[in-house]
Design a protein around this motif. Sequence first.
Motif, PDB file in Angstrom:
ATOM      1  N   PRO A 153       0.827  -1.217   0.000  1.00  0.00           N
ATOM      2  CA  PRO A 153       0.000   0.000   0.000  1.00  0.00           C
ATOM      3  C   PRO A 153       0.864   1.272   0.000  1.00  0.00           C
ATOM      4  O   PRO A 153       1.948   1.306   0.585  1.00  0.00           O
ATOM      5  CB  PRO A 153      -0.804  -0.119   1.297  1.00  0.00           C
ATOM      6  CG  PRO A 153      -0.840  -1.588   1.578  1.00  0.00           C
ATOM      7  CD  PRO A 153       0.468  -2.127   1.093  1.00  0.00           C
ATOM      8  N   HIS A 154       0.364   2.294  -0.670  1.00  0.00           N
ATOM      9  CA  HIS A 154       1.108   3.533  -0.854  1.00  0.00           C
ATOM     10  C   HIS A 154       1.681   4.100   0.447  1.00  0.00           C
ATOM     11  O   HIS A 154       2.863   4.458   0.481  1.00  0.00           O
ATOM     12  CB  HIS A 154       0.242   4.576  -1.570  1.00  0.00           C
ATOM     13  CG  HIS A 154       0.998   5.809  -1.936  1.00  0.00           C
ATOM     14  ND1 HIS A 154       1.250   6.825  -1.043  1.00  0.00           N
ATOM     15  CD2 HIS A 154       1.590   6.164  -3.108  1.00  0.00           C
ATOM     16  CE1 HIS A 154       1.941   7.777  -1.637  1.00  0.00           C
ATOM     17  NE2 HIS A 154       2.159   7.400  -2.899  1.00  0.00           N
ATOM     18  N   PRO A 155       0.903   4.218   1.532  1.00  0.00           N
ATOM     19  CA  PRO A 155       1.484   4.804   2.753  1.00  0.00           C
ATOM     20  C   PRO A 155       2.692   4.008   3.278  1.00  0.00           C
ATOM     21  O   PRO A 155       3.674   4.589   3.731  1.00  0.00           O
ATOM     22  CB  PRO A 155       0.329   4.768   3.759  1.00  0.00           C
ATOM     23  CG  PRO A 155      -0.904   4.741   2.920  1.00  0.00           C
ATOM     24  CD  PRO A 155      -0.529   3.957   1.690  1.00  0.00           C
ATOM     25  N   ARG A 156       2.627   2.696   3.193  1.00  0.00           N
ATOM     26  CA  ARG A 156       3.739   1.856   3.660  1.00  0.00           C
ATOM     27  C   ARG A 156       4.951   2.000   2.739  1.00  0.00           C
ATOM     28  O   ARG A 156       6.086   2.067   3.192  1.00  0.00           O
ATOM     29  CB  ARG A 156       3.273   0.395   3.740  1.00  0.00           C
ATOM     30  CG  ARG A 156       4.339  -0.603   4.071  1.00  0.00           C
ATOM     31  CD  ARG A 156       4.808  -0.476   5.535  1.00  0.00           C
ATOM     32  NE  ARG A 156       5.948  -1.325   5.755  1.00  0.00           N
ATOM     33  CZ  ARG A 156       7.223  -0.932   5.662  1.00  0.00           C
ATOM     34  NH1 ARG A 156       7.515   0.316   5.388  1.00  0.00           N
ATOM     35  NH2 ARG A 156       8.207  -1.776   5.860  1.00  0.00           N
ATOM     36  N   ALA A 157       4.716   2.048   1.424  1.00  0.00           N
ATOM     37  CA  ALA A 157       5.807   2.238   0.460  1.00  0.00           C
ATOM     38  C   ALA A 157       6.458   3.609   0.651  1.00  0.00           C
ATOM     39  O   ALA A 157       7.684   3.741   0.585  1.00  0.00           O
ATOM     40  CB  ALA A 157       5.302   2.080  -0.965  1.00  0.00           C
TER      41      ALA A 157
END
Length: 197
Positions: A153-157
Amino acid sequence: MRFTVERTSTAGKARTGRLELPRGIVETPAFMPVGTNATVKSLRPEDLSGMGYGLILSNTYHLYLRPGDSIIRDAGGLHRFMNWPGNILTDSGGFQVFSLAEFRKVREDGVEFRSHIDGSRHFFSPEKVVEIQRNLGSEIMMPIDECTPGGTPHPRAAAAEERTFRWAAGCREAFARLCDPDRQTLFGIVQGNIYPD
């Protein structure tokens, strides 16, 4: 180290260049044979030179665990250890550490992990990976990075990319303190998973 762009495509997206390193010039783009454990399997160093390769890749994680970076340093460095006259790029070992998800713990100051060989505990900080690669004596060293699996997911990346950037700054500080820039250089790593931003 010096890099010169030789030509660019009319669209400006592709380029060729010359990478001037202490042990010779490498034309880019370049394919680097992989000598993970200080050997390119099934080929002798003179075979690689004869095919025109001037740069090979070795793996910090594997060499750190076995035989050990201090053993390689004391043997005269990785070039002498593997009888390779050309340039060497060593990765940081970050991918190997992150591919062993069940054996590692990411912290702000680095990564704690267990050896896949014997289960012993180890820690890679930005300074530690620079120190190991200095001991190996590669011309190009890479900073430690936090790799994320495709589709994260974008926030984790984004968080992993930001941590990679902070670790790169720590690697740069360690490089300035520990390394000879006439013999070695530190390249950056781009992370971000599948997200262009």
